[in-house]
Design a protein around this motif. Structure first.
Motif, PDB file in Angstrom:
ATOM      1  N   LEU A 375       0.849  -1.194   0.000  1.00  0.00           N
ATOM      2  CA  LEU A 375       0.000   0.000   0.000  1.00  0.00           C
ATOM      3  C   LEU A 375       0.883   1.242   0.000  1.00  0.00           C
ATOM      4  N   GLN A 379      -2.368   5.502   1.524  1.00  0.00           N
ATOM      5  CA  GLN A 379      -3.343   4.449   1.829  1.00  0.00           C
ATOM      6  C   GLN A 379      -3.175   3.940   3.253  1.00  0.00           C
ATOM      7  N   GLU A 383      -6.017   4.413   6.338  1.00  0.00           N
ATOM      8  CA  GLU A 383      -6.705   3.214   6.822  1.00  0.00           C
ATOM      9  C   GLU A 383      -7.641   3.478   8.015  1.00  0.00           C
ATOM     10  N   GLU A 386     -10.699   5.292   6.893  1.00  0.00           N
ATOM     11  CA  GLU A 386     -11.641   4.482   6.123  1.00  0.00           C
ATOM     12  C   GLU A 386     -12.418   3.529   7.019  1.00  0.00           C
ATOM     13  N   PHE A 418       5.898   4.263  -1.602  1.00  0.00           N
ATOM     14  CA  PHE A 418       5.660   3.013  -0.896  1.00  0.00           C
ATOM     15  C   PHE A 418       6.559   2.950   0.341  1.00  0.00           C
TER      16      PHE A 418
END
Lengths: 547, 337
Positions: A375, A379, A383, A386, A418
């Protein structure tokens, strides 16, 4: 003074998937007889590679040029039988991790004898006698009995002693110690440093000490070589280096070392309903069939007030991480009571607790593994938003992520990278950003800086205290390093073998420690100042005599 | 991240660029053989001079056991089929069986492995015991039982293919199951899964988002290794007479079986060519699989030696390990000359 090793113009480069990488660039220094030379530097500075070159331990992908003269022979270019002669007899090596550098299926006596028989004619009985002799010399109790023990029957510090005995047994002129105390607790570290000093004094062995810990350098070394990005930036005697560092990098490195400062100003925390209350908290791990359970935490009681930082200090196995995990709901509480944000954790069900999770942030120890490698950073940080955000749209989430990255002083563009493309310190900042995404009331930080270099650690700690002031969260800061805890914590709790031995305001615990263990812990911590360290060493020895 | 070209990020292409020396040679040889195999399978209708079940053309019947000649480049079989055509059409059957078998087993195996490894408990124990039991069974015997059960003794093109594929699936599911389960159990204790847990993510979310994608990196390896095993099982079934009838499709194992009696009477062409086809395809796919296996492990991967002379900078970040499906990308990987 004759030189045991002299390294001149050493270059080492590695072939990697990313092309050639120069690890060591034009390094020269010498080690005299009976001298302890420390090579200091951060990870990736080439200090280990330099040391491994001395006994020809480089992997096949490496190419070395230059000269490494060991006992009059150039080690570079040696191979096979001649290299084996050098190893052990001229120079021996002590590795970082004592538990993996001993073979678990042979007795320590056998492993000592193996080295002896590789380099000379010894009968079985002679080898055994020599093994016992050297075990006694490095301070293993009952050597004639314990020579037949297997490595797992010794503690970490004892294993490191055995490794040193193996190095000594062949009577080398030089011992290369690669981070010999990094894997050990501070109190054990002090013992091993003491042993290394005795080895030098009694056997006249020269020692090349590789370390990143300035306290260890101040304690043990005669001369220091500072390495930075593969180059030697400074060579000095230990007193000169600490009193007047010349190179800018050395100055930065010394400034970054955390020190205990009892007089530090701390703002008192207003009394309020505590966010965490532990009352006779007990955590047991189920043992194997037939054996009893293991009590990791033994009736520990403490409280954390809102906005307060509690430093939890202890050595490995003291149960400090277990307490942190219990608060985060990762380990089951088996006895006593633990209330987190008003929820009883004993016998808690995941369904009831998941709502509380959004009010708790967690920062893990190892920045390398705490992110899903597939991810992007954005992202990862998004997390919690979300999971708990209740259907925020992508643009809102992204702008929150950007704000968070800015709060931890990372450029927004990092969101598209990343995890493996970031350095350890950057990753630990992202870890902080993720933990703070939902503005938690409580943050649990489990050794967040122990995997980082000193200078990076200093920056992360600074950021942590800034964020703590800005967001005002309560925090449990777990660490084995008293000096690190001192820079952050309002109160300090000291754990020893699962029990809370001392708890109180930081200034009190560090300034006037009451429990003998706390005193010992404080005295064992080497300070980055050779003169002060010498006094502390005597103090520690007097503590030992008291016991 | 640096925009690495899509071409470099494709699994096999990435490994090809990474490899050097003997490892590169093995990989290239494997890729060529596999490529020829796939192309032949696709172009079989164009390449084959006759149909797989064709016994006659306008000049009359082919005749049985004709030696290689201008009419029949590789001769004819005892049943009167053209050997060359049978060999070419056989690639199509083999490819279809591989695709169907691998797709069936990969989905079931991965799903079971993921759930079993993550949830654990009694479900895990039961599934592992079942998988072990299937493992312990002789695989060909199991395949025979499955083939009989599925085809019911009938033989049609799809019936035969499905029978072979499903029987192979039964043998392969435990392999995918074990690999994915082992990876899941390892990943379950990784810090990033724990950090997802403390965030409050649901088990389903953790399984799909964090565990699954990280657990599948070894799949291309098993995929290639299993493909070669699938061909061997198919050939074995055909050889033993549980395969596909010659009127339904061409199948190498069946042809080998029928050529048994020819071997002693000096008729070599009926057995050599189907046998060679099996050996070559299995060799090719295995070479690809083994090379990928070696390249995925940084300890087994050989590299160029560092050359002395001027060097690039020392602060290139070194990414440990390379993986088969490294989608995260190693942006530091440079083009090798």
């Amino acid at each position: 003074m004759t030189d045991v090793v002299s390294i001149s113009n050493l270059d080492v480069s590695f072939a990697t998937d990313g092309g050639d990488v120069v690890a060591v660039d034009d390094v020269s220094f010498t080690v005299g007889a009976g001298e302890i030379v420390a090579i200091v530097g951060e990870s990736g500075s080439g200090k280990s590679v330099t040391a491994k070159t001395i006994i020809g331990l480089l992997p096949s992908t490496a190419t070395a040029t230059g000269a490494v003269l060991l006992g009059g022979r150039n080690v570079i270019g040696l191979s096979g039988q001649r290299l084996r002669e050098v190893r052990g007899q001229d120079a021996a090596m002590v590795f970082q991790e004592p538990s993996t550098s001993l073979n678990p299926v042979y007795t320590v006596g056998w492993q000592l004898a193996e080295g002896l028989r590789a380099h000379g004619k010894y009968s079985r009985r002679q080898a055994r006698a020599t093994a016992i002799e050297y075990l006694a010399k490095v301070g293993i109790p009952d050597p004639d009995k314990r020579v037949d023990f297997y490595p797992h029957q010794f503690s970490g510090g004892q294993k490191q002693r055995i490794v040193i005995a193996m190095a000594l047994a062949l009577g080398p002129e030089l011992i290369i110690a690669d981070e010999p105390t990094t894997a050990l607790d501070v109190t054990v570290q002090a013992e091993i440093l003491d042993l290394l000093r005795r080895v030098r004094d009694e056997f006249g062995t020269s020692i090349v000490l590789i370390t990143h810990n300035m306290g260890v350098v101040a304690d043990l070394a005669d001369r220091v070589v500072v390495m930075y990005q593969g180059e030697v930036v400074e060579r000095a005697t230990v007193t000169d280096l600490f009193s007047s560092p010349q190179h800018e990098y050395t100055q930065r490195l010394l400034a970054a070392v955390p020190r205990i400062d009892v007089g530090r100003e701390r703002t008192p925390v207003a009394p309020a309903e505590p966010v965490v209350v532990a009352d006779a908290l007990t955590i047991e791990y189920a043992g194997r069939f037939g054996s009893g359970s293991f009590r990791a935490v033994d009736s520990v009681s403490f409280e954390i007030a809102p906005g307060e930082v509690l430093g939890l200090v202890g050595e490995s196995g003291s149960g400090k991480t277990t307490i942190g995990r219990a608060i985060g709901g990762l380990t089951r509480v088996t006895g006593g009571s633990l209330r987190v944000l008003g929820h009883e954790m004993r016998g808690v069900r995941e369904r009831n607790f998941s709502a509380v999770r959004r009010r708790i942030g967690f920062v893990f120890q190892d920045p390398a593994s705490s992110f899903n490698p597939l991810l992007t950073i954005a992202q990862c940080v998004a997390e919690p938003l979300e999971v708990h955000g209740g259907g925020l749209d992508a643009a809102t989430v992204r702008s929150r992520v950007d704000e968070l990255l800015e709060a931890v002083q990372l450029p927004r563009a990092f969101g598209d990278r990343f995890p493996h493309e970031l350095s350890g310190g950057q990753r630990q900042r992202v870890s902080l950003a993720r933990a703070l995404a939902l503005r938690p009331e409580l943050l649990i930080a489990d050794e967040p800086t122990s995997a980082l270099d000193v200078s990076v650690q200093a920056r992360v700690l600074e950021l942590f205290s800034e964020l703590q002031q800005e967001f005002g969260f309560a925090a449990l800061f777990i660490s084995h390093d008293l000096a690190v805890v001192d820079t952050l914590a309002d109160r300090i709790a000291v754990l020893y073998r699962g029990q809370l031995v001392e708890e109180g305001p930081s200034a009190h615990v560090l300034g006037e420690p009451e429990h003998p263990y706390t005193r010992r812990l404080l005295a064992s911590l080497p300070v980055p100042d050779p003169i002060e360290q010498r006094e502390r060493r005597l103090e520690l020895q007097s503590l030992d005599h008291e016991e | 991240m640096a925009q690495r070209r899509l071409l470099d990020r494709l699994p096999v292409v990435h490994q090809l660029r990474q490899s050097v020396g003997l490892q590169r040679g093995m990989l290239v040889a494997g890729l060529i053989i596999t490529g020829v195999f796939v192309l032949t399978a696709i172009l079989a209708p164009v390449l084959a001079p006759y149909g797989y079940s064709q016994l006659r053309d306008e000049d009359g019947t082919f005749g049985a056991q004709q030696p290689p000649g201008p009419q029949h480049l590789l001769g004819t079989t005892v049943g009167g089929y053209d050997v060359l055509s049978r060999v070419i059409w056989g690639t199509q059957t083999a490819a279809l069986v591989i695709v169907v078998a691998v797709i069936l087993s990969i989905f079931i195996g991965v799903l079971l492995g993921l759930v079993s490894g993550y949830i654990g408990g009694w479900l895990d124990r039961v599934l592992v015991v079942v998988a072990d039991a299937v493992y312990a069974f002789p695989s060909l015997l199991l395949a025979i039982v499955a083939a009989i059960a599925i085809s019911g003794g009938q033989s049609s093109f799809w019936g035969g293919i499905l029978a072979a594929a499903v029987s192979i699936t039964v043998v392969f599911i435990p392999q995918y199951f074990r690999v994915i389960r082992a990876e899941t159990v390892r990943i379950k204790s990784e810090a990033y899964v724990e950090s997802a847990k403390v965030i409050g993510a649901s088990p389903t979310r953790i399984m799909t988002r964090h565990v699954l994608r990280n657990a599948t990196r070894t799949l291309p390896l098993i995929f290639t290794l299993n493909s070669s095993e699938a061909i061997l099982t198919l050939a074995g079934l055909g050889f033993l007479g549980f395969g596909i009838e010659p009127t339904a499709a061409a199948e190498w194992g069946y042809d080998l079986n029928k050529s048994l009696s020819d071997v002693t009477s000096g008729i070599w062409w009926t057995s050599v060519f189907p046998g060679l086809a099996i050996v070559l395809v299995v060799l090719g796919i295995t070479l690809v699989g083994e090379s990928l296996n070696d390249l995925a492990d940084p300890r087994l991967r050989t590299r160029r030696r560092a050359d002395s002379g001027p060097h690039p900078t020392a602060d290139v970040s070194v990414v440990p390990g390379g993986t088969v499906d490294d989608l995260a990308g190693l942006d530091t990987v440079e083009h090798r000359p």
